[in-house]
Motif scaffolding. Sequence first.
Motif, PDB file in Angstrom:
ATOM      1  N   HIS A  61       0.811  -1.219   0.000  1.00  0.00           N
ATOM      2  CA  HIS A  61       0.000   0.000   0.000  1.00  0.00           C
ATOM      3  C   HIS A  61       0.844   1.270   0.000  1.00  0.00           C
ATOM      4  CE1 HIS A  61      -3.196  -2.733   1.387  1.00  0.00           C
ATOM      5  NE2 HIS A  61      -4.065  -1.781   1.113  1.00  0.00           N
ATOM      6  N   THR A  62       0.314   2.272  -0.626  1.00  0.00           N
ATOM      7  CA  THR A  62       0.812   3.638  -0.471  1.00  0.00           C
ATOM      8  C   THR A  62      -0.361   4.471   0.024  1.00  0.00           C
ATOM      9  OG1 THR A  62       2.360   3.395  -2.304  1.00  0.00           O
ATOM     10  CG2 THR A  62       1.759   5.631  -1.689  1.00  0.00           C
ATOM     11  N   VAL A  63      -0.169   5.188   1.111  1.00  0.00           N
ATOM     12  CA  VAL A  63      -1.214   6.077   1.630  1.00  0.00           C
ATOM     13  C   VAL A  63      -0.647   7.480   1.637  1.00  0.00           C
ATOM     14  CG1 VAL A  63      -2.741   6.602   3.573  1.00  0.00           C
ATOM     15  CG2 VAL A  63      -2.094   4.227   3.092  1.00  0.00           C
ATOM     16  N   SER A  64      -1.410   8.434   1.123  1.00  0.00           N
ATOM     17  CA  SER A  64      -0.883   9.805   1.107  1.00  0.00           C
ATOM     18  C   SER A  64      -2.004  10.821   1.203  1.00  0.00           C
ATOM     19  CB  SER A  64      -0.052  10.036  -0.147  1.00  0.00           C
ATOM     20  OG  SER A  64      -0.880  10.157  -1.274  1.00  0.00           O
ATOM     21  N   THR A 122      -9.643  11.678   5.408  1.00  0.00           N
ATOM     22  CA  THR A 122      -9.722  11.295   4.001  1.00  0.00           C
ATOM     23  C   THR A 122      -8.299  11.143   3.479  1.00  0.00           C
ATOM     24  OG1 THR A 122     -11.738  12.597   3.735  1.00  0.00           O
ATOM     25  CG2 THR A 122     -10.544  12.028   1.716  1.00  0.00           C
ATOM     26  N   SER A 123      -8.011  10.019   2.860  1.00  0.00           N
ATOM     27  CA  SER A 123      -6.663   9.765   2.339  1.00  0.00           C
ATOM     28  C   SER A 123      -6.762   9.190   0.934  1.00  0.00           C
ATOM     29  CB  SER A 123      -5.929   8.722   3.198  1.00  0.00           C
ATOM     30  OG  SER A 123      -5.950   9.065   4.559  1.00  0.00           O
ATOM     31  N   ASN A 124      -5.715   9.385   0.161  1.00  0.00           N
ATOM     32  CA  ASN A 124      -5.580   8.656  -1.096  1.00  0.00           C
ATOM     33  C   ASN A 124      -4.776   7.391  -0.842  1.00  0.00           C
ATOM     34  OD1 ASN A 124      -6.985  10.467  -2.641  1.00  0.00           O
ATOM     35  ND2 ASN A 124      -5.214  11.381  -3.653  1.00  0.00           N
ATOM     36  N   GLN A 183      -3.070   3.682  -2.879  1.00  0.00           N
ATOM     37  CA  GLN A 183      -2.820   2.787  -4.002  1.00  0.00           C
ATOM     38  C   GLN A 183      -2.431   1.445  -3.413  1.00  0.00           C
ATOM     39  OE1 GLN A 183       0.395   3.621  -6.671  1.00  0.00           O
ATOM     40  NE2 GLN A 183      -0.229   5.734  -6.931  1.00  0.00           N
ATOM     41  N   LEU A 199      -0.296  -2.480 -10.499  1.00  0.00           N
ATOM     42  CA  LEU A 199      -1.153  -1.566  -9.760  1.00  0.00           C
ATOM     43  C   LEU A 199      -2.521  -2.229  -9.692  1.00  0.00           C
ATOM     44  CD1 LEU A 199      -1.844   1.206  -8.515  1.00  0.00           C
ATOM     45  CD2 LEU A 199      -2.364   1.977 -10.830  1.00  0.00           C
ATOM     46  N   SER A 231      -6.694   1.738  -6.749  1.00  0.00           N
ATOM     47  CA  SER A 231      -6.432   3.073  -6.201  1.00  0.00           C
ATOM     48  C   SER A 231      -7.762   3.614  -5.704  1.00  0.00           C
ATOM     49  CB  SER A 231      -5.846   4.011  -7.261  1.00  0.00           C
ATOM     50  OG  SER A 231      -6.799   4.272  -8.275  1.00  0.00           O
ATOM     51  N   GLY A 232      -7.689   4.607  -4.843  1.00  0.00           N
ATOM     52  CA  GLY A 232      -8.927   5.171  -4.338  1.00  0.00           C
ATOM     53  C   GLY A 232      -8.729   5.982  -3.084  1.00  0.00           C
ATOM     54  N   ARG A 233      -9.818   6.099  -2.330  1.00  0.00           N
ATOM     55  CA  ARG A 233      -9.806   6.887  -1.107  1.00  0.00           C
ATOM     56  C   ARG A 233     -10.181   6.042   0.097  1.00  0.00           C
ATOM     57  NH1 ARG A 233     -14.211  11.111  -2.097  1.00  0.00           N
ATOM     58  NH2 ARG A 233     -14.808   9.532  -3.626  1.00  0.00           N
ATOM     59  N   ASP A 245     -11.437   3.453  -7.184  1.00  0.00           N
ATOM     60  CA  ASP A 245     -11.681   4.303  -8.348  1.00  0.00           C
ATOM     61  C   ASP A 245     -12.302   3.546  -9.506  1.00  0.00           C
ATOM     62  OD1 ASP A 245     -10.647   6.704  -7.310  1.00  0.00           O
ATOM     63  OD2 ASP A 245      -8.595   6.053  -7.715  1.00  0.00           O
ATOM     64  N   SER A 246     -11.936   2.309  -9.647  1.00  0.00           N
ATOM     65  CA  SER A 246     -12.302   1.611 -10.870  1.00  0.00           C
ATOM     66  C   SER A 246     -13.325   0.526 -10.623  1.00  0.00           C
ATOM     67  CB  SER A 246     -11.042   0.987 -11.476  1.00  0.00           C
ATOM     68  OG  SER A 246     -11.403   0.193 -12.568  1.00  0.00           O
ATOM     69  N   ARG A 247     -14.250   0.435 -11.550  1.00  0.00           N
ATOM     70  CA  ARG A 247     -15.244  -0.637 -11.480  1.00  0.00           C
ATOM     71  C   ARG A 247     -14.621  -1.990 -11.741  1.00  0.00           C
ATOM     72  NH1 ARG A 247     -19.130   0.953 -16.222  1.00  0.00           N
ATOM     73  NH2 ARG A 247     -17.113   1.582 -17.039  1.00  0.00           N
TER      74      ARG A 247
END
Lengths: 156, 156, 156
Positions: free
Chosen positions: C83-86, C101-103, C105, C117, C120-122, C144-146
């Motif tokens: 994970h990447t959290v930013s 709230t964070s972004n 990946q 990858l 991705s999302g929140r 983010d993606s369906r």
Amino acid sequence: MDVELQLTVENLLARYVHALDDDRLEDWPGFFSDKGRYRITTAENYERGLPLSIIYADSRAMLADRVSALRHANIYEAQRYRHTVSSTLVERVDASTARATSNFQAVRIMHTGESMLFASGRYLDRIRLNPKAPCFEEKIVVIDSRSVDTLLAIPL
Amino acid sequence: MDVELQLTVENLLARYVHALDDDRLEDWPGFFSDKGRYRITTAENYERGLPLSIIYADSRAMLADRVSALRHANIYEAQRYRHTVSSTLVERVDASTARATSNFQAVRIMHTGESMLFASGRYLDRIRLNPKAPCFEEKIVVIDSRSVDTLLAIPL
Amino acid sequence: MDVELQLTVENLLARYVHALDDDRLEDWPGFFSDKGRYRITTAENYERGLPLSIIYADSRAMLADRVSALRHANIYEAQRYRHTVSSTLVERVDASTARATSNFQAVRIMHTGESMLFASGRYLDRIRLNPKAPCFEEKIVVIDSRSVDTLLAIPL
């Protein structure tokens, strides 16, 4: 929550990756203590406790040698990295030492313009908290995948 | 270590990318000062000192115009970004100004559901430290790759 | 700028993703309050206010059940996440609660060595600020993606 310690460590990590990503490789050994250890290994080897390393160095002088070798090989025009470092957990060991665990990703940008996710993994760091200039006593880069290009030109 | 300054800058950057990723483009110009400059260029051009830009604007009004144009082009349903910002180095310039360098990545999510690493690079920011609302006096987005789709629809 | 609160929340998020990435799934329910809610949904459903979820649980016990089921399915050797959290934005709700709230990946590393990858999302979090051990009262993962693989083996 030791706010000062947390941000000091994050700052060290940020300066470290910017030096690599900016191709300031000559600055790289300076992030380590004199007898600093640097090791890249895979998650698989690390979990099994195997001493195998993709790269291993145990002094600042060895890191400097590596930079010289890389400069002679002249592969710098060919690629660049862009690091993401996140989720840094810091633990104080004693008055002058801390341990930190971070997640990282490195994107590789080829001279042709192509970009790809090159490596992901963890940084396992032992940090000497010199008041003026904290540095790594040990940096173990545990990469997630076995199949990272073994031509690890630029340090991670 | 100026803890307050570091987190103030990181907070500005976080609010900035969330506005873009949430498609709140109308909020975007508000992150800049009245005469704020915004520029996207490549690492290659930036290192050579070339003034070439992929996008250039030197006022909040120009940024607002750009948003209007984008809304008319109506490409919003087609794609979204998801940013990662990390390794932010902050330096105070004077009482009311700071400089910051960060690494970023943007993932692009198409309406079809496909995701890809769209761009990586650095944010080079000059920030006005208004106590109530810090903002960008200058934001230079230096993208790593020449081959980023030049239809940079959404700002980075 | 509530420095302490910001870093407390970032630390919780960092410990959370390290538990997942280290395959310490048994620790995962412990990041939630007793009646903690966990939900994965898509940006599309979230924006339309649709109650559809890819995963839904509303207690720590349900999360523990899920972990048991996953261990039985025995898919752990097959994949890992990184994970990447930013860009974490924190807002205090009251003396004992915050919203964040964070972004994020997530990269997926297959046993074969392949990396991609994955999502991705929140993260939309409601956090109980227990002085000793802050935890999630609610964690909504908005991807983010369906077209994320619906076999979401490991939690995000």
